[in-house]
Scaffold this motif. Structure first.
Motif, PDB file in Angstrom:
ATOM      1  N   MET A   1      83.883   1.900  44.978  1.00  0.00           N
ATOM      2  CA  MET A   1      82.900   2.922  45.341  1.00  0.00           C
ATOM      3  C   MET A   1      83.591   4.011  46.151  1.00  0.00           C
ATOM      4  N   THR A   2      83.398   5.266  45.737  1.00  0.00           N
ATOM      5  CA  THR A   2      84.103   6.371  46.395  1.00  0.00           C
ATOM      6  C   THR A   2      83.188   7.561  46.613  1.00  0.00           C
ATOM      7  N   GLY A   3      83.509   8.340  47.653  1.00  0.00           N
ATOM      8  CA  GLY A   3      82.810   9.580  47.956  1.00  0.00           C
ATOM      9  C   GLY A   3      83.818  10.712  48.057  1.00  0.00           C
ATOM     10  N   GLN A   4      83.399  11.922  47.701  1.00  0.00           N
ATOM     11  CA  GLN A   4      84.341  13.026  47.567  1.00  0.00           C
ATOM     12  C   GLN A   4      84.784  13.648  48.886  1.00  0.00           C
ATOM     13  N   ASN A   5      83.875  13.767  49.853  1.00  0.00           N
ATOM     14  CA  ASN A   5      84.137  14.629  51.007  1.00  0.00           C
ATOM     15  C   ASN A   5      83.215  14.226  52.161  1.00  0.00           C
ATOM     16  N   PRO A   6      83.262  14.924  53.299  1.00  0.00           N
ATOM     17  CA  PRO A   6      82.419  14.515  54.427  1.00  0.00           C
ATOM     18  C   PRO A   6      80.931  14.401  54.109  1.00  0.00           C
ATOM     19  N   ALA A   7      80.430  15.255  53.242  1.00  0.00           N
ATOM     20  CA  ALA A   7      79.007  15.203  52.889  1.00  0.00           C
ATOM     21  C   ALA A   7      78.643  13.921  52.151  1.00  0.00           C
ATOM     22  N   SER A   8      79.647  13.213  51.666  1.00  0.00           N
ATOM     23  CA  SER A   8      79.420  12.044  50.813  1.00  0.00           C
ATOM     24  C   SER A   8      79.482  10.720  51.567  1.00  0.00           C
ATOM     25  N   GLY A   9      79.829  10.739  52.857  1.00  0.00           N
ATOM     26  CA  GLY A   9      79.992   9.494  53.607  1.00  0.00           C
ATOM     27  C   GLY A   9      78.707   8.693  53.731  1.00  0.00           C
ATOM     28  N   GLY A  10      77.642   9.340  54.171  1.00  0.00           N
ATOM     29  CA  GLY A  10      76.350   8.655  54.285  1.00  0.00           C
ATOM     30  C   GLY A  10      75.826   8.178  52.944  1.00  0.00           C
TER      31      GLY A  10
ATOM     32  N   ASP B   1      90.742  21.424  44.699  1.00  0.00           N
ATOM     33  CA  ASP B   1      90.105  22.700  45.057  1.00  0.00           C
ATOM     34  C   ASP B   1      89.724  22.720  46.530  1.00  0.00           C
ATOM     35  N   GLU B   2      89.249  21.604  47.039  1.00  0.00           N
ATOM     36  CA  GLU B   2      88.906  21.529  48.464  1.00  0.00           C
ATOM     37  C   GLU B   2      90.164  21.611  49.330  1.00  0.00           C
ATOM     38  N   GLU B   3      91.206  20.896  48.908  1.00  0.00           N
ATOM     39  CA  GLU B   3      92.445  20.894  49.684  1.00  0.00           C
ATOM     40  C   GLU B   3      93.061  22.290  49.762  1.00  0.00           C
ATOM     41  N   ALA B   4      92.926  23.059  48.683  1.00  0.00           N
ATOM     42  CA  ALA B   4      93.511  24.403  48.643  1.00  0.00           C
ATOM     43  C   ALA B   4      92.957  25.293  49.755  1.00  0.00           C
ATOM     44  N   GLY B   5      91.711  25.037  50.146  1.00  0.00           N
ATOM     45  CA  GLY B   5      91.103  25.834  51.198  1.00  0.00           C
ATOM     46  C   GLY B   5      91.098  25.164  52.553  1.00  0.00           C
TER      47      GLY B   5
ATOM     48  N   GLN C   1      96.251  22.332  52.403  1.00  0.00           N
ATOM     49  CA  GLN C   1      97.297  22.252  51.377  1.00  0.00           C
ATOM     50  C   GLN C   1      98.700  22.335  51.987  1.00  0.00           C
ATOM     51  N   ALA C   2      98.845  23.122  53.054  1.00  0.00           N
ATOM     52  CA  ALA C   2     100.157  23.288  53.690  1.00  0.00           C
ATOM     53  C   ALA C   2     100.546  22.093  54.568  1.00  0.00           C
ATOM     54  N   ASP C   3      99.585  21.205  54.822  1.00  0.00           N
ATOM     55  CA  ASP C   3      99.821  20.098  55.748  1.00  0.00           C
ATOM     56  C   ASP C   3     100.012  18.751  55.065  1.00  0.00           C
ATOM     57  N   VAL C   4      99.342  18.539  53.935  1.00  0.00           N
ATOM     58  CA  VAL C   4      99.372  17.215  53.302  1.00  0.00           C
ATOM     59  C   VAL C   4     100.660  17.027  52.505  1.00  0.00           C
ATOM     60  N   PRO C   5     101.179  15.796  52.444  1.00  0.00           N
ATOM     61  CA  PRO C   5     102.422  15.539  51.726  1.00  0.00           C
ATOM     62  C   PRO C   5     102.275  15.540  50.208  1.00  0.00           C
ATOM     63  N   PHE C   6     101.046  15.411  49.722  1.00  0.00           N
ATOM     64  CA  PHE C   6     100.789  15.433  48.279  1.00  0.00           C
ATOM     65  C   PHE C   6      99.311  15.720  48.065  1.00  0.00           C
ATOM     66  N   ALA C   7      98.953  16.050  46.825  1.00  0.00           N
ATOM     67  CA  ALA C   7      97.552  16.296  46.475  1.00  0.00           C
ATOM     68  C   ALA C   7      96.929  14.979  46.037  1.00  0.00           C
ATOM     69  N   LEU C   8      95.905  14.526  46.737  1.00  0.00           N
ATOM     70  CA  LEU C   8      95.320  13.210  46.480  1.00  0.00           C
ATOM     71  C   LEU C   8      94.729  13.122  45.074  1.00  0.00           C
ATOM     72  N   GLU C   9      93.956  14.108  44.671  1.00  0.00           N
ATOM     73  CA  GLU C   9      93.378  14.091  43.313  1.00  0.00           C
ATOM     74  C   GLU C   9      94.477  13.921  42.266  1.00  0.00           C
ATOM     75  N   THR C  10      95.537  14.694  42.395  1.00  0.00           N
ATOM     76  CA  THR C  10      96.652  14.635  41.433  1.00  0.00           C
ATOM     77  C   THR C  10      97.276  13.248  41.413  1.00  0.00           C
ATOM     78  N   ALA C  11      97.477  12.657  42.599  1.00  0.00           N
ATOM     79  CA  ALA C  11      98.107  11.337  42.697  1.00  0.00           C
ATOM     80  C   ALA C  11      97.231  10.254  42.074  1.00  0.00           C
ATOM     81  N   LEU C  12      95.923  10.327  42.275  1.00  0.00           N
ATOM     82  CA  LEU C  12      95.013   9.349  41.683  1.00  0.00           C
ATOM     83  C   LEU C  12      94.992   9.477  40.158  1.00  0.00           C
ATOM     84  N   ARG C  13      94.970  10.704  39.694  1.00  0.00           N
ATOM     85  CA  ARG C  13      95.017  10.925  38.239  1.00  0.00           C
ATOM     86  C   ARG C  13      96.322  10.375  37.650  1.00  0.00           C
TER      87      ARG C  13
END
Length: 226
Positions: A202-211, A160-164, A167-179
């Motif tokens: 340990m993983t974080g979803q997006n920039p807000a999750s780094g800290g 959902d984040e990539e769609a906005g 999406q036109a730049d990445v070679p694949f959808a990361l969420e889909t590939a991990l699943r």
């Protein structure tokens, strides 16, 4: 006191996709974790597949943590990153993959990255990544041939984040590939903080999750020291 060490493994990719979108690592996804690690007295070092200077994206001078990192010796060290093939990740207590779109170009497929992830995991180290950083885990297989992420809880930049965003730049959808490799993927609403801790993964979803992700790493490392 035994100082803990975290190795940041960063992208060398400065552009991505058919439109040659400028990219690199996403600046706050390094600046915010570094601030957390500095505060906790944890040492940070930097590596990348090629070594040397690292392209960046997303700098915001209005963010005090980013401004501080921009003017720090740490940023100068980052831009003299060590070549990953010359680094033994077992010398560190944790490895950490920041995001940005760059990792979707090189970190996602680089064989030295895959070897580093597996070596750190098998040595009992913390393996962490934020946003597009979990692309590092794709294709990493355990000794029995099982994908590292199979059956493990994690998050990353969502479809959902990539769609906005790219999406036109990445070679694949990361969420889909991990699943597809069997990960038990979970996400929050777009651009909202989310951290998933599954043992040493340990993983974080997006920039807000780094800290927040860095704080979980600190907690784990300090627990080991206790």
């Amino acid at each position: 006191m035994n100082t803990k060490h975290v190795l940041f493994i960063l992208t060398n990719a400065a552009e991505i996709g058919p439109n040659k979108r400028a990219t690199g690592y996403f600046f706050p996804e390094v600046a915010h974790p570094v601030e957390v690690f500095d505060h906790a007295g944890i040492a940070v070092e930097y590596a990348s597949p090629l070594g040397g200077a690292i392209p960046e994206d997303g700098y915001d001078a209005n963010d005090p943590a980013q401004l501080a990192f921009r003017n720090s010796a740490a940023l100068r060290r980052l831009n003299h990153s060590r070549k990953l093939s010359e680094v033994d990740v077992r010398d560190y207590d944790a490895i950490f993959f920041p995001g940005g779109l760059g990792p979707m170009v090189d970190i996602a497929v680089d064989p030295d990255v895959k070897r580093a992830v597996l070596a750190a995991w098998e040595a009992g180290k913390i393996v962490a990544a934020v946003c597009h950083g979990p692309a590092a885990f794709l294709g990493v297989k355990l000794e029995d041939g099982t994908p590292l992420v199979h059956g493990r809880k994690l998050t990353s930049f969502s479809n959902d984040e990539e769609a906005g965003y790219a999406q036109a730049d990445v070679p694949f959808a990361l969420e889909t590939a991990l699943r597809a490799e069997g990960a038990e993927y979970a996400s929050a609403d777009v651009w909202q903080e989310k951290v998933v801790v599954d043992g040493r993964l340990m993983t974080g979803q997006n920039p807000a999750s780094g800290g927040p992700l860095a704080k979980e790493i600190v907690k784990a490392l300090q627990g080991e020291a206790a």
